[in-house]
Motif scaffolding. Structure first.
Motif, mmCIF file in Angstrom:
data_model
loop_
_atom_site.group_PDB
_atom_site.id
_atom_site.type_symbol
_atom_site.label_atom_id
_atom_site.label_comp_id
_atom_site.label_asym_id
_atom_site.label_seq_id
_atom_site.Cartn_x
_atom_site.Cartn_y
_atom_site.Cartn_z
ATOM 1 N N LEU A 1 -28.086 -1.595 19.572
ATOM 2 C CA LEU A 1 -28.503 -2.153 19.292
ATOM 3 C C LEU A 1 -27.033 -3.387 18.386
ATOM 4 O O LEU A 1 -27.140 -3.915 18.665
ATOM 5 C CB LEU A 1 -28.800 -1.702 17.266
ATOM 6 C CG LEU A 1 -29.991 -1.255 17.022
ATOM 7 C CD1 LEU A 1 -30.320 -1.215 15.842
ATOM 8 C CD2 LEU A 1 -30.940 -2.010 17.377
ATOM 9 N N GLY A 2 -25.938 -2.677 19.301
ATOM 10 C CA GLY A 2 -24.483 -3.307 19.661
ATOM 11 C C GLY A 2 -24.927 -4.244 20.704
ATOM 12 O O GLY A 2 -24.428 -5.568 20.411
ATOM 13 N N ASP A 3 -24.767 -3.687 21.272
ATOM 14 C CA ASP A 3 -25.730 -4.536 23.031
ATOM 15 C C ASP A 3 -26.877 -5.543 23.048
ATOM 16 O O ASP A 3 -26.232 -6.212 23.298
ATOM 17 C CB ASP A 3 -26.119 -3.604 24.567
ATOM 18 C CG ASP A 3 -25.169 -4.118 26.034
ATOM 19 O OD1 ASP A 3 -24.607 -4.546 25.768
ATOM 20 O OD2 ASP A 3 -26.925 -3.990 26.204
ATOM 21 N N ASP A 4 -27.751 -4.420 22.545
ATOM 22 C CA ASP A 4 -28.753 -5.764 21.852
ATOM 23 C C ASP A 4 -28.293 -7.673 21.260
ATOM 24 O O ASP A 4 -28.541 -8.256 21.766
ATOM 25 C CB ASP A 4 -29.552 -4.786 21.175
ATOM 26 C CG ASP A 4 -31.598 -5.923 21.623
ATOM 27 O OD1 ASP A 4 -31.589 -7.054 21.641
ATOM 28 O OD2 ASP A 4 -32.422 -5.127 20.310
ATOM 29 N N LEU A 5 -27.221 -6.656 20.252
ATOM 30 C CA LEU A 5 -26.862 -7.750 19.331
ATOM 31 C C LEU A 5 -25.853 -8.928 19.846
ATOM 32 O O LEU A 5 -26.055 -9.864 19.724
ATOM 33 C CB LEU A 5 -25.887 -7.828 17.987
ATOM 34 C CG LEU A 5 -25.479 -8.763 17.812
ATOM 35 C CD1 LEU A 5 -26.416 -9.181 16.715
ATOM 36 C CD2 LEU A 5 -24.369 -7.453 15.858
ATOM 37 N N ALA A 6 -25.053 -8.159 21.408
ATOM 38 C CA ALA A 6 -23.996 -9.138 21.778
ATOM 39 C C ALA A 6 -25.182 -9.677 22.795
ATOM 40 O O ALA A 6 -24.779 -11.321 22.650
ATOM 41 C CB ALA A 6 -22.870 -8.068 22.391
ATOM 42 N N VAL A 7 -26.200 -9.276 23.506
ATOM 43 C CA VAL A 7 -26.878 -10.156 24.304
ATOM 44 C C VAL A 7 -27.808 -11.416 23.760
ATOM 45 O O VAL A 7 -27.469 -11.898 24.811
ATOM 46 C CB VAL A 7 -27.416 -9.028 25.165
ATOM 47 C CG1 VAL A 7 -28.243 -10.262 26.373
ATOM 48 C CG2 VAL A 7 -27.390 -8.186 26.020
ATOM 49 N N ASN A 8 -28.045 -10.870 22.844
ATOM 50 C CA ASN A 8 -28.965 -12.543 22.229
ATOM 51 C C ASN A 8 -28.219 -12.925 21.304
ATOM 52 O O ASN A 8 -28.539 -14.306 21.306
ATOM 53 C CB ASN A 8 -29.772 -11.547 20.653
ATOM 54 C CG ASN A 8 -31.212 -10.847 21.873
ATOM 55 O OD1 ASN A 8 -31.556 -11.112 22.360
ATOM 56 N ND2 ASN A 8 -31.326 -9.241 20.953
ATOM 57 N N ALA A 9 -26.517 -12.626 20.747
ATOM 58 C CA ALA A 9 -26.343 -13.994 20.456
ATOM 59 C C ALA A 9 -25.816 -14.899 21.942
ATOM 60 O O ALA A 9 -25.476 -15.928 20.890
ATOM 61 C CB ALA A 9 -25.044 -12.993 20.120
ATOM 62 N N SER B 1 -15.387 -9.491 20.474
ATOM 63 C CA SER B 1 -15.700 -7.745 19.665
ATOM 64 C C SER B 1 -17.340 -6.940 19.799
ATOM 65 O O SER B 1 -17.018 -5.947 20.909
ATOM 66 C CB SER B 1 -15.771 -8.108 18.881
ATOM 67 O OG SER B 1 -13.991 -8.431 18.425
ATOM 68 N N LEU B 2 -18.266 -8.214 19.869
ATOM 69 C CA LEU B 2 -19.416 -7.131 20.352
ATOM 70 C C LEU B 2 -19.323 -6.813 21.461
ATOM 71 O O LEU B 2 -20.167 -5.663 21.958
ATOM 72 C CB LEU B 2 -20.029 -8.572 19.860
ATOM 73 C CG LEU B 2 -20.666 -8.750 18.760
ATOM 74 C CD1 LEU B 2 -21.821 -10.263 18.602
ATOM 75 C CD2 LEU B 2 -21.392 -7.362 17.551
ATOM 76 N N SER B 3 -18.721 -7.698 22.127
ATOM 77 C CA SER B 3 -19.301 -7.512 23.949
ATOM 78 C C SER B 3 -18.824 -5.854 24.471
ATOM 79 O O SER B 3 -19.116 -5.230 24.743
ATOM 80 C CB SER B 3 -18.805 -7.938 24.869
ATOM 81 O OG SER B 3 -19.572 -7.263 25.995
ATOM 82 N N VAL B 4 -17.463 -6.000 23.807
ATOM 83 C CA VAL B 4 -17.071 -4.832 23.879
ATOM 84 C C VAL B 4 -17.635 -3.409 23.444
ATOM 85 O O VAL B 4 -17.466 -2.452 23.795
ATOM 86 C CB VAL B 4 -15.111 -4.933 23.574
ATOM 87 C CG1 VAL B 4 -14.414 -3.085 23.150
ATOM 88 C CG2 VAL B 4 -14.575 -6.354 23.679
#
Length: 293
Positions: free
Chosen positions: A34-42, A227-230
Motif C-alpha cells: 500500500l505504501g508503494d501504491d500510495l506513492a505511485v498513485n500520488a 518520503s513515500l517513494s523511499v
C-alpha cells in the motif's frame, strides 16, 4: 427456541471477531504494498489542472473498484479449485515486487544521464486536453490493476487455510479498505498545495499563522512525495522477502535465528537483485541478437 437464537447470535459474534482479527492481519500484510501504491498513485494523480485533480482522481478510484471486481472472483475461484496456483502467483508477485524495489535502488545508486529535452509550449484545445487526460487516467487504472492483483493475492495468502466464506469476507474488506484508504490519502496529498496557497492568501501580513501554515503545506508536499517513494521501496523489499520466507520452508529454516525484519530485508534484496541481473542480461542478449539480424 430462545436459547437457540442466542446461541446463533453468539456464533455470529464469534465469526465477526474472527473476521475482524483476520482482516487486521491481512491488512497489516498488505500495508507494505500500500505504501508503494500510495506513492505511485500520488504521482499519477498529480500534474493536472487544479480544477481537474479531484474529477480525475474519482475516475481512477472508480477504475480501481472495477479492477477489484474483476480480480476478486478470479482469486476466490483459484483458492477454491486450485489453491496451489495462489501460492505460485504469490511467489511470482514477490519476485516482481523485489525486482521493482531493487530497480529503484539501482537507479538511485547509478542514475542514468538523460539527454536534455527541449519542451515546446503548445496551446491545446479543450478536446485535446480531455483526450490527454483520458490517456493518463487509463494508464493509472492499468497500473492500479497490477497493484490490486498484488494486494488481493497477498491478502488471500494470509487466509488460505480458512473457509472460502472467511476468505471472501476478509479479502473483500481489505480490497475496499485499500481503495478508499489509498485514494482518500492521495486526494489529500494532491490538494495540499492548493490549500496551502489559499491559507497564504488569507492574510496580507508578512507573519501570520495562516501564512506560516500555508507555506509549510506547500514546502512539505514534495518532501512527502519523496518520503513515500523511499518508504514504498523499503516496503516492497520487506513484503517480497516475507512472502518468500513464509512460502519457501528451507529459507525460513536457514534464517530462522535472525529477527524477522532483517531476514525479510536480506531475502528481498537477494531476490530483487538476482531478478534484476537476469532481466538486464536477458535484455542485453536479446538486443545484441536483434542487432545482428
Amino acid at each position: 427456541m430462545g436459547s437457540g437464537f442466542f446461541t446463533l447470535l453468539d456464533d455470529i459474534a464469534a465469526l465477526m471477531d474472527d473476521v475482524a482479527a483476520m482482516s487486521k492481519i491481512a491488512t497489516k500484510k498488505t500495508a507494505g504494498i500500500l505504501g508503494d501504491d500510495l506513492a505511485v498513485n500520488a504521482e499519477k494523480a498529480s500534474g493536472f489542472v487544479s480544477s481537474r485533480e479531484i474529477p480525475v482522481l474519482w475516475a481512477i478510484t472508480k477504475g480501481s473498484f472495477l479492477n477489484k471486481l474483476i480480480i476478486l472472483p478470479i482469486a476466490f475461484l483459484l483458492s477454491a479449485f486450485a489453491p496451489w496456483a495462489v501460492t505460485m502467483i504469490l511467489l511470482l508477485g514477490a519476485i516482481y515486487l523485489a525486482y521493482e524495489g531493487a530497480e529503484k535502488i539501482y537507479e538511485y545508486l547509478f542514475p542514468q544521464v538523460k539527454p536534455a529535452i527541449k519542451i515546446k509550449l503548445e496551446k491545446r484545445s479543450e478536446t485535446e486536453i480531455l483526450a490527454l487526460e483520458k490517456v493518463k487516467i487509463k494508464s493509472a487504472i492499468v497500473t492500479d490493476f497490477i497493484l490490486s492483483v498484488e494486494i488481493v493475492i497477498i491478502a488471500l495468502g494470509t487466509v488460505l487455510e480458512e473457509t472460502i466464506f472467511n476468505q471472501i469476507v476478509v479479502v473483500s474488506i481489505v480490497a475496499v479498505i485499500a481503495t478508499i484508504g489509498v485514494y482518500g490519502i492521495v486526494a489529500l496529498i494532491v490538494r495540499m498545495d492548493d490549500l496551502g496557497m489559499r491559507l497564504i492568501q488569507l492574510s496580507d501580513k508578512k507573519k501570520s499563522i495562516s501564512k506560516m501554515t500555508g507555506t509549510l503545506l506547500v514546502q512539505t508536499l514534495p518532501i512527502i512525495i519523496k518520503s513515500l517513494s523511499v518508504i514504498g521501496t523499503i516496503a516492497l523489499i520487506l513484503v517480497a522477502g516475507g512472502i518468500c520466507i513464509h512460502n519457501i520452508h528451507f529459507i525460513e529454516e536457514l534464517l530462522g535465528s535472525l529477527p524477522s525484519i532483517i531476514a525479510e530485508f536480506i531475502v528481498g534484496l537477494l531476490v530483487g537483485f538476482t531478478s534484476l541481473t537476469f532481466f538486464k542480461l536477458f535484455k542485453y542478449v536479446f538486443l545484441r541478437k536483434k542487432s545482428t539480424l
